[in-house]
Each structure stands twice: as C-alpha cells, then as structure tokens.
Motif scaffolding. Structure first.
Motif, short mmCIF file in Angstrom:
data_model
loop_
_atom_site.label_atom_id
_atom_site.label_comp_id
_atom_site.label_asym_id
_atom_site.label_seq_id
_atom_site.Cartn_x
_atom_site.Cartn_y
_atom_site.Cartn_z
N LEU A 34 -14.19 22.12 24.68
CA LEU A 34 -13.65 21.59 25.93
C LEU A 34 -14.70 21.61 27.05
CD1 LEU A 34 -10.06 23.14 25.89
CD2 LEU A 34 -10.72 20.79 25.35
N GLY A 35 -15.49 22.69 27.10
CA GLY A 35 -16.55 22.75 28.10
C GLY A 35 -17.58 21.65 27.90
N LEU A 60 -15.68 21.49 12.89
CA LEU A 60 -16.22 20.17 12.59
C LEU A 60 -16.05 19.23 13.78
CD1 LEU A 60 -17.48 18.12 10.71
CD2 LEU A 60 -15.23 17.75 9.67
N ALA A 61 -14.91 19.31 14.46
CA ALA A 61 -14.69 18.48 15.65
C ALA A 61 -15.70 18.84 16.74
CB ALA A 61 -13.27 18.67 16.17
N PHE A 62 -16.03 20.12 16.87
CA PHE A 62 -17.03 20.57 17.85
C PHE A 62 -18.40 19.97 17.56
CE2 PHE A 62 -20.48 23.71 18.37
CZ PHE A 62 -20.52 23.81 19.75
N PHE A 63 -18.85 20.07 16.30
CA PHE A 63 -20.16 19.52 15.95
C PHE A 63 -20.16 17.99 16.07
CE2 PHE A 63 -20.62 23.62 13.60
CZ PHE A 63 -21.81 24.03 14.19
N THR A 64 -19.04 17.35 15.74
CA THR A 64 -18.96 15.90 15.83
C THR A 64 -19.07 15.44 17.28
OG1 THR A 64 -17.57 15.84 13.85
CG2 THR A 64 -17.59 13.87 15.23
N LEU A 65 -18.38 16.13 18.19
CA LEU A 65 -18.47 15.78 19.60
C LEU A 65 -19.89 15.95 20.11
CD1 LEU A 65 -17.21 15.03 22.34
CD2 LEU A 65 -16.72 17.48 22.68
N CYS A 83 -20.47 22.11 7.46
CA CYS A 83 -19.23 22.70 7.93
C CYS A 83 -18.05 22.41 7.01
CB CYS A 83 -18.92 22.17 9.34
SG CYS A 83 -17.50 22.94 10.13
N LYS A 84 -17.94 21.17 6.55
CA LYS A 84 -16.74 20.78 5.81
C LYS A 84 -17.05 19.59 4.92
CE LYS A 84 -11.73 20.72 6.65
NZ LYS A 84 -11.25 19.56 5.93
N TYR A 85 -16.21 19.38 3.91
CA TYR A 85 -16.44 18.32 2.93
C TYR A 85 -16.48 16.95 3.59
CZ TYR A 85 -16.02 16.24 -1.74
OH TYR A 85 -16.25 15.55 -2.91
N GLU A 86 -15.71 16.75 4.66
CA GLU A 86 -15.72 15.46 5.36
C GLU A 86 -16.91 15.32 6.32
OE1 GLU A 86 -11.42 16.62 4.55
OE2 GLU A 86 -13.23 17.59 5.31
N GLY A 87 -17.69 16.38 6.49
CA GLY A 87 -18.77 16.36 7.46
C GLY A 87 -19.89 15.39 7.17
N LEU A 97 -7.61 13.29 12.00
CA LEU A 97 -7.66 12.74 13.36
C LEU A 97 -8.28 13.74 14.34
CD1 LEU A 97 -4.20 10.92 13.62
CD2 LEU A 97 -6.47 9.91 13.27
N LEU A 98 -8.11 15.04 14.09
CA LEU A 98 -8.71 16.04 14.97
C LEU A 98 -10.23 15.91 14.98
CD1 LEU A 98 -8.50 18.56 16.77
CD2 LEU A 98 -8.51 19.96 14.68
N HIS A 99 -10.83 15.57 13.85
CA HIS A 99 -12.28 15.40 13.81
C HIS A 99 -12.76 14.33 14.79
CE1 HIS A 99 -11.76 16.55 9.27
NE2 HIS A 99 -11.55 17.58 10.07
N LEU A 100 -11.93 13.32 15.00
CA LEU A 100 -12.32 12.17 15.83
C LEU A 100 -11.83 12.25 17.26
CD1 LEU A 100 -11.42 9.33 13.27
CD2 LEU A 100 -13.64 10.42 13.61
N THR A 101 -10.77 13.02 17.52
CA THR A 101 -10.10 12.97 18.81
C THR A 101 -10.99 13.37 19.99
OG1 THR A 101 -7.95 13.30 17.75
CG2 THR A 101 -8.08 13.76 20.10
#
Length: 479
Positions: free
Chosen positions: A203-204, A247-252, A284-288, A436-440
């Motif tokens: 979030l930061g 994974l969402a953190f690294f993607t952002l 991090c994850k298989y979808e990464g 969807l969390l990965h992309l949000t």
C-alpha cells in the motif's frame, strides 16, 4: 513476560536484518537511492532483501551446507556491511542521515487523516488476526507452512518427506523458515506478522507511485484506502499466509518501475531494481514467471507501438529485466532437476472449450463481485473510458496491455484446467480471487493514471509538502 519480549525482539531483529540487507544492496543497484521516496525505498529494501536472502538459502542447500542462523545471515550481512563501507554506500547513508535531520512535518488535512485512519483500522484488525492465530487456511497449512516447518527441521530444502506441490517456487516457505531460525523455534503465530508487513509495504508503494504519477496526496491516499477497503480479498490475505500477497507486491513493484522507465521518469539504474522484482515474481509462486514475462512483453509491445526516440535501443535494454526473470526462475528449476522433483504439468493437459465459455462468465462476475474487490474494477473500466486516446498514445498503454492480457490469460488457464464439469465451478471459486489479487494493485495504479486529469488539486511530493507535479510531470513528448 520476559520470554515474550525476547521472542518479539528476535522477530524484529530477524525482519530488520532483511531490511538492512536490502538497504545495502539498493546502494549497489541504484546510483542515488534517495531519488526514490522513503516509502518506495522501504518497499524496495524489503523486496530485494527477501529475494537475495532466500536465493542464498537455496544455494546453501545446493552446496550441502545445513541451515543455521549464522550460515543464513553471516555472509549476506558481511556483504551488506562491505557495500555500506564503500564510497557509494557511505554517501547514501550520509544523505539519509542529513535528510532525516532536516525533514519537514507533513501538513495533513481532514481527508488525509480520514484515509490514514481507515488504513490504520485495516491493520488494527489484520495484525492481531495474523499474529494471534495459527496457520489455518488450506494452502498455508498444506503447502507454504508445511514446507517452512520441514525446511526448519531438516535444516535445508528437504522435499523427500512431503508432497505439497514440491515443484512450486519456495520464496515464501524459505522466508518463513528463516524467521523460525531467528525465533529459535517454530512459531506459526508470530511469523505470520510478515504478511501484514507485506501488505503495508504494498500500500505504501502504491501511494508513492500514485503521487509520482501526478495525483495529489489526498487523492493518492484515497486511492490507497480504496484498494485496501474494497471487498474482502486483500484484507483476508493480510493474515492467511498465502503466497499471493507477496506475488502482488512484487508485481506492483515491477509494473510500476517499468512504467516509469517507459515514461523516462526513473532514476539511473532502475532497470536493475526492476530485474530484482521480476526475479521475486518468478521465485515467489508458480504463476510468477508468466506474469513477469507478460510485463516484459507488454513493455516491448508498448515501445514498438509508440516508437519513442531510441526505441530500438530501449528494446535491447529490456534484456536487463529479462535477466532478472531468468535469475529468479532458473536456479530453482535446476535444483528441482538435480533433486529429480516432478515438474508440475497438472494445469495443462488438454483444451476444454466449454470451460473457456464458462470462464468468461465467471471472470466478469468476479470483476463485478463487491465481495472480491468492491468497485475497484468497475471504477477502472470507467477511468479507461474517460482516458480516451491517451490510453493508447502514452505509456498508459503498457499497464492496460499487462492487465488486459493477463485477464485473457486467466480465461485460457481455466480452459486447460484438468477438472470435471462438476468440479469446475468449485475450482474457479477457489482460485479466481487469488488470480485477480495478483493484478489488482496494478489495476489500481492504472486507475490512478485515469484519475490524474480529474484531480483539481496540485500533486504533492510523497516525502513532504506540495512541490508540484513531481518527476513524471514532464514525460517524453514522443511517448
């Protein structure tokens, strides 16, 4: 009471060592780390520190050295000290100390306090839920937590005694097992506090990137609170110990850095930092790895479409984040081959057209479901409509390509999922919110670009008072 205090101190020192390692490595990756804001550097330090520390733990197992706190921490911390004693490291520390002494207080308005209060309530709820409850969600117990406990007990990546998607990447289990070593025991309660930390850093980072894009502090804080409080998925993942939030953190981080690079708005050397975040995605994850690959592909297509000055040279520069993707993916794959682990192919067996049709319906329902992410995705659709031609005539096209392409990839993934007709709806319900969390968070960043022209107040520097439009106020005219 004393024992509890000592345990908490050991946890804080363990997490602090990760930040310290990342802080030192940032001086190596970036010529002037202070070109990034304090919030950005805090997030980057943690991300880089986690990636390097867990890859080092993989290397220890590869070399046959059993885990211990000394073996895990001593070489990385020695490297960190050496980096900080080097001229660039000393200069970075001196600049940080000097800036800390002269920092001006932020003048917060009523709306600022409201949004900060709402964000505070989120973590006031999530942190106790994380730290006072054991691991209970299915994947947390059966996959990530199970591996972490085995790695701690075996003093290495021993996957011979369990069958918990052994081919999955192991960043999350390894950082949890490292915290077990820092605590001196398996404690499934306290180590889960790292997930609210990951959420806070996400979030930061979103707030700071939104401010860089030209949003005022009020609107950037509002956007951040909008992501955190819309729906339940983000809040739940603050305390259930899944790998999807990291994974969402690294993607952002990877998407934000690549966007700023496309807009010529990043400090020198930022592509190496981008490479570290793409390595984190792959590890991090298989979808990464597919997500990281689509980031590079979207950036390449954006350069080809917009053709800014020197676009061919910049296409070549994308080899740097590509090297990060390979560095995060290849070591684990080579280790898995050496250990003769079965590489999962259970997600790709055939193509089922009827599942693809159903997946379109389920995806649209998930995007509109207020229980998932509230009104964030409908708000994004409206913002993209209002953006008009700017959507495909600016680097905004990159984020839209990435988000839209991966929504299509979700549909294709469900079209090849090996499930029966009766099981398919349950399979989608169990996985769609996480995909969807990965992309949000990236969708929220795209929403920030859509809101930029609607913001009547001047942009503010995330470090302090109002200072104009910030670094992205003058993007390349060609882009």
């Amino acid at each position: 009471m004393i024992e509890t205090a000592v345990t908490l101190l050991r946890l804080l020192l363990g997490v602090g060592a990760v930040f310290f390692l990342g802080y030192a490595l940032l001086t190596l990756l970036i010529l002037r780390p202070r070109d990034f804001t304090c919030l950005e550097r805090t997030a980057f330090c943690f991300g880089v520190g986690v990636v390097v520390l867990t890859v080092w733990m993989l290397a220890l197992t590869w070399w046959g050295a059993p885990f211990s706190l000394g073996r895990i921490l001593s070489p990385p911390l020695a490297l960190a000290v050496a980096l900080l004693l080097a001229p660039r490291g000393r200069r970075a520390v001196q600049e940080d100390v000097r800036a800390f002494r002269v920092r001006l207080p932020m003048a917060l308005s009523g709306w600022d306090w409201l949004f900060l209060g709402l964000l505070g309530l989120v973590f006031l709820y999530a942190l106790p839920r994380a730290a006072l409850y054991p691991m209970w969600a299915w994947d947390a117990v059966a996959t990530w937590g199970s591996k972490a406990r085995v790695f701690y007990a075996a003093r290495g990546l021993d996957l011979t005694c369990i069958d918990a998607h052994n081919y999955y990447p192991n960043l999350v289990p390894l950082i949890l097992s490292y915290l077990y070593f820092a605590l001196g025991q398996v404690n499934d309660y306290l180590v889960k506090a790292i997930f609210p930390l990951w959420g806070a850093l996400l979030l930061g980072l979103l707030y700071s990137l939104a401010a860089r894009l030209g949003l005022s502090r009020r609107l950037a804080l509002g956007l951040t609170a909008f992501l955190a409080l819309n729906g339940t998925v983000f809040i739940v993942h603050l305390y259930i110990a899944y790998a999807d939030l990291p994974l969402a953190f690294f993607t952002l981080g990877g998407a934000g850095l690549l966007y700023l690079w496309l807009a010529d708005a990043t400090p020198r050397g930022s592509l190496t930092l981008t490479a570290c975040f793409l390595a984190g995605m792959a590890w991090c994850k298989y979808e990464g790895p597919p997500l990281a690959a689509t980031l590079i592909l979207a950036a390449a297509l954006t350069l080809i479409w917009l053709r800014p000055a020197g676009w061919l040279r910049r296409l070549g520069q994308l080899s740097v984040p590509l090297a990060g993707l390979v560095a995060g993916y290849l070591p684990w794959r080579l280790f898995a081959m050496q250990q003769k682990l079965e590489i999962g192919a259970d997600h790709i067996q055939s193509f089922y057209p009827h599942q693809m049709v159903q997946a379109v319906s389920y995806l649209l329902t998930g995007l509109l479901n207020p229980f998932y992410f509230g009104f964030l995705w409908p708000a994004l659709a409206l913002a993209l409509v209002l953006a008009g031609k700017r959507l495909w005539r600016s680097p905004m096209f990159f984020l839209a390509l990435f988000v839209g392409g991966n929504l299509l990839a979700v549909i294709l993934a469900y079209a090849v999922a090996p499930t029966s007709a009766a099981e398919f709806p349950a399979y989608v319900r169990a996985t769609l919110d996480r995909l969807l969390l990965h992309l949000t968070p990236v969708a929220a960043l795209l929403l920030a670009l859509g809101l930029k022209d609607l913001d009547p107040t001047p942009a503010s520097n995330p470090e302090g008072g109002n200072q104009g439009q910030g670094i992205i106020s003058k993007p390349r005219p060609e882009i």
